[in-house]
Scaffold this motif. Sequence first.
Motif, PDB file in Angstrom:
ATOM      1  N   HIS A   8     -10.528   3.445   7.067  1.00 10.75           N
ATOM      2  CA  HIS A   8      -9.339   3.078   6.956  1.00 10.75           C
ATOM      3  C   HIS A   8      -9.693   1.406   6.535  1.00 10.75           C
ATOM      4  O   HIS A   8      -9.754   0.622   6.041  1.00 10.75           O
ATOM      5  CB  HIS A   8      -8.300   3.460   8.079  1.00 10.75           C
ATOM      6  CG  HIS A   8      -8.306   4.701   8.287  1.00 10.75           C
ATOM      7  ND1 HIS A   8      -7.642   6.036   8.052  1.00 10.75           N
ATOM      8  CD2 HIS A   8      -9.047   5.235   9.522  1.00 10.75           C
ATOM      9  CE1 HIS A   8      -7.834   7.443   8.648  1.00 10.75           C
ATOM     10  NE2 HIS A   8      -8.323   6.714   9.402  1.00 10.75           N
ATOM     11  N   LEU A  11      -3.354  -1.099   2.341  1.00  6.46           N
ATOM     12  CA  LEU A  11      -3.505  -0.961   0.736  1.00  6.46           C
ATOM     13  C   LEU A  11      -3.091  -2.577  -0.065  1.00  6.46           C
ATOM     14  O   LEU A  11      -3.128  -3.808   0.713  1.00  6.46           O
ATOM     15  CB  LEU A  11      -1.925  -0.549   0.574  1.00  6.46           C
ATOM     16  CG  LEU A  11      -2.236   1.158   1.099  1.00  6.46           C
ATOM     17  CD1 LEU A  11      -0.682   1.926   1.200  1.00  6.46           C
ATOM     18  CD2 LEU A  11      -3.176   2.100   0.386  1.00  6.46           C
ATOM     19  N   LYS A  20       2.783   8.169  -7.179  1.00 12.52           N
ATOM     20  CA  LYS A  20       2.886   8.686  -5.992  1.00 12.52           C
ATOM     21  C   LYS A  20       2.288   9.731  -6.124  1.00 12.52           C
ATOM     22  O   LYS A  20       3.614  10.469  -7.397  1.00 12.52           O
ATOM     23  CB  LYS A  20       3.269   8.111  -4.354  1.00 12.52           C
ATOM     24  CG  LYS A  20       3.834   7.052  -4.199  1.00 12.52           C
ATOM     25  CD  LYS A  20       3.961   6.699  -3.525  1.00 12.52           C
ATOM     26  CE  LYS A  20       3.160   6.905  -1.743  1.00 12.52           C
ATOM     27  NZ  LYS A  20       3.714   6.095  -0.461  1.00 12.52           N
ATOM     28  N   ASP A  77      -3.121  15.601   1.026  1.00  9.55           N
ATOM     29  CA  ASP A  77      -3.098  13.795   0.709  1.00  9.55           C
ATOM     30  C   ASP A  77      -2.210  13.168   0.463  1.00  9.55           C
ATOM     31  O   ASP A  77      -2.083  14.529  -1.180  1.00  9.55           O
ATOM     32  CB  ASP A  77      -4.818  13.936   0.205  1.00  9.55           C
ATOM     33  CG  ASP A  77      -5.842  13.116   0.717  1.00  9.55           C
ATOM     34  OD1 ASP A  77      -5.961  14.313   2.202  1.00  9.55           O
ATOM     35  OD2 ASP A  77      -6.998  13.547   0.315  1.00  9.55           O
ATOM     36  N   SER A  80      -1.671   7.443  -3.809  1.00  9.56           N
ATOM     37  CA  SER A  80      -0.944   5.736  -3.965  1.00  9.56           C
ATOM     38  C   SER A  80      -1.658   5.702  -4.929  1.00  9.56           C
ATOM     39  O   SER A  80      -3.374   5.053  -5.054  1.00  9.56           O
ATOM     40  CB  SER A  80      -0.616   5.586  -2.959  1.00  9.56           C
ATOM     41  OG  SER A  80       0.182   5.805  -1.850  1.00  9.56           O
ATOM     42  N   TYR A 100      -5.547   5.633  -3.630  1.00  8.64           N
ATOM     43  CA  TYR A 100      -5.709   5.897  -1.801  1.00  8.64           C
ATOM     44  C   TYR A 100      -5.147   7.009  -1.313  1.00  8.64           C
ATOM     45  O   TYR A 100      -4.128   7.260  -1.958  1.00  8.64           O
ATOM     46  CB  TYR A 100      -5.224   4.323  -1.162  1.00  8.64           C
ATOM     47  CG  TYR A 100      -5.945   3.455  -1.810  1.00  8.64           C
ATOM     48  CD1 TYR A 100      -6.979   2.550  -1.066  1.00  8.64           C
ATOM     49  CD2 TYR A 100      -5.494   1.854  -3.056  1.00  8.64           C
ATOM     50  CE1 TYR A 100      -7.595   1.675  -0.916  1.00  8.64           C
ATOM     51  CE2 TYR A 100      -6.170   1.085  -3.030  1.00  8.64           C
ATOM     52  CZ  TYR A 100      -7.231   0.422  -1.751  1.00  8.64           C
ATOM     53  OH  TYR A 100      -7.219  -0.381  -2.682  1.00  8.64           O
ATOM     54  N   GLU A 102      -3.901   8.660   2.007  1.00 10.55           N
ATOM     55  CA  GLU A 102      -2.965   9.045   2.964  1.00 10.55           C
ATOM     56  C   GLU A 102      -3.530  10.517   3.478  1.00 10.55           C
ATOM     57  O   GLU A 102      -2.439  11.440   3.236  1.00 10.55           O
ATOM     58  CB  GLU A 102      -1.750   8.740   2.597  1.00 10.55           C
ATOM     59  CG  GLU A 102      -0.617   8.752   4.401  1.00 10.55           C
ATOM     60  CD  GLU A 102       0.928   8.091   4.236  1.00 10.55           C
ATOM     61  OE1 GLU A 102       1.124   8.120   5.472  1.00 10.55           O
ATOM     62  OE2 GLU A 102       0.561   8.098   3.319  1.00 10.55           O
ATOM     63  N   TYR A 110      -5.002   5.078   4.801  1.00 16.29           N
ATOM     64  CA  TYR A 110      -5.156   4.776   4.280  1.00 16.29           C
ATOM     65  C   TYR A 110      -6.959   4.926   3.868  1.00 16.29           C
ATOM     66  O   TYR A 110      -7.759   4.493   4.691  1.00 16.29           O
ATOM     67  CB  TYR A 110      -4.610   4.067   3.199  1.00 16.29           C
ATOM     68  CG  TYR A 110      -3.214   4.112   3.180  1.00 16.29           C
ATOM     69  CD1 TYR A 110      -2.438   5.128   2.794  1.00 16.29           C
ATOM     70  CD2 TYR A 110      -2.563   3.534   4.021  1.00 16.29           C
ATOM     71  CE1 TYR A 110      -1.240   5.300   2.257  1.00 16.29           C
ATOM     72  CE2 TYR A 110      -0.382   3.496   3.853  1.00 16.29           C
ATOM     73  CZ  TYR A 110      -0.750   4.607   2.924  1.00 16.29           C
ATOM     74  OH  TYR A 110       0.863   4.657   3.071  1.00 16.29           O
TER      75      TYR A 110
END
Length: 137
Positions: A8, A11, A20, A77, A80, A100, A102, A110
Amino acid sequence: MSTNSSAHVELPTDMELVLKVIPMPADCNASGDIFGGWVMAQVDLAGAVIPMQHAMGRVATVAVNEFVFKQPVRLGDILSFYASLTRVGRTSITVKVEVYAERFGTKGKYTKVTEASLTYVAIDEQGKPRPVPGLAA
């Protein structure tokens, strides 16, 4: 590639969040991973945001300088897309895009899944290259 060992990450704070998006089932292959081409199309959209603002008008993609898939993107997912300006030429603008994920069920954690460098050219109404505003013609 195993995604269980994906670290992880934080950001980026030196880049702008430009998009997004949540991939849909139609964007998946039979294994439940999102098609690379779909990710590339989203990166192209995200990458164009800063050049359009900087060029104050239309831009067209002229080069994908680098494109690296670091981890698979999976259904569920939340992606971003962060971008930053890396070079401004007479008619062209190059940006770096980092993506990225999430992961489903990991709120606030992330994983970097993709990074790319793309170059766009400012174009006029006829689709011809034009100087980027603010620079000497």
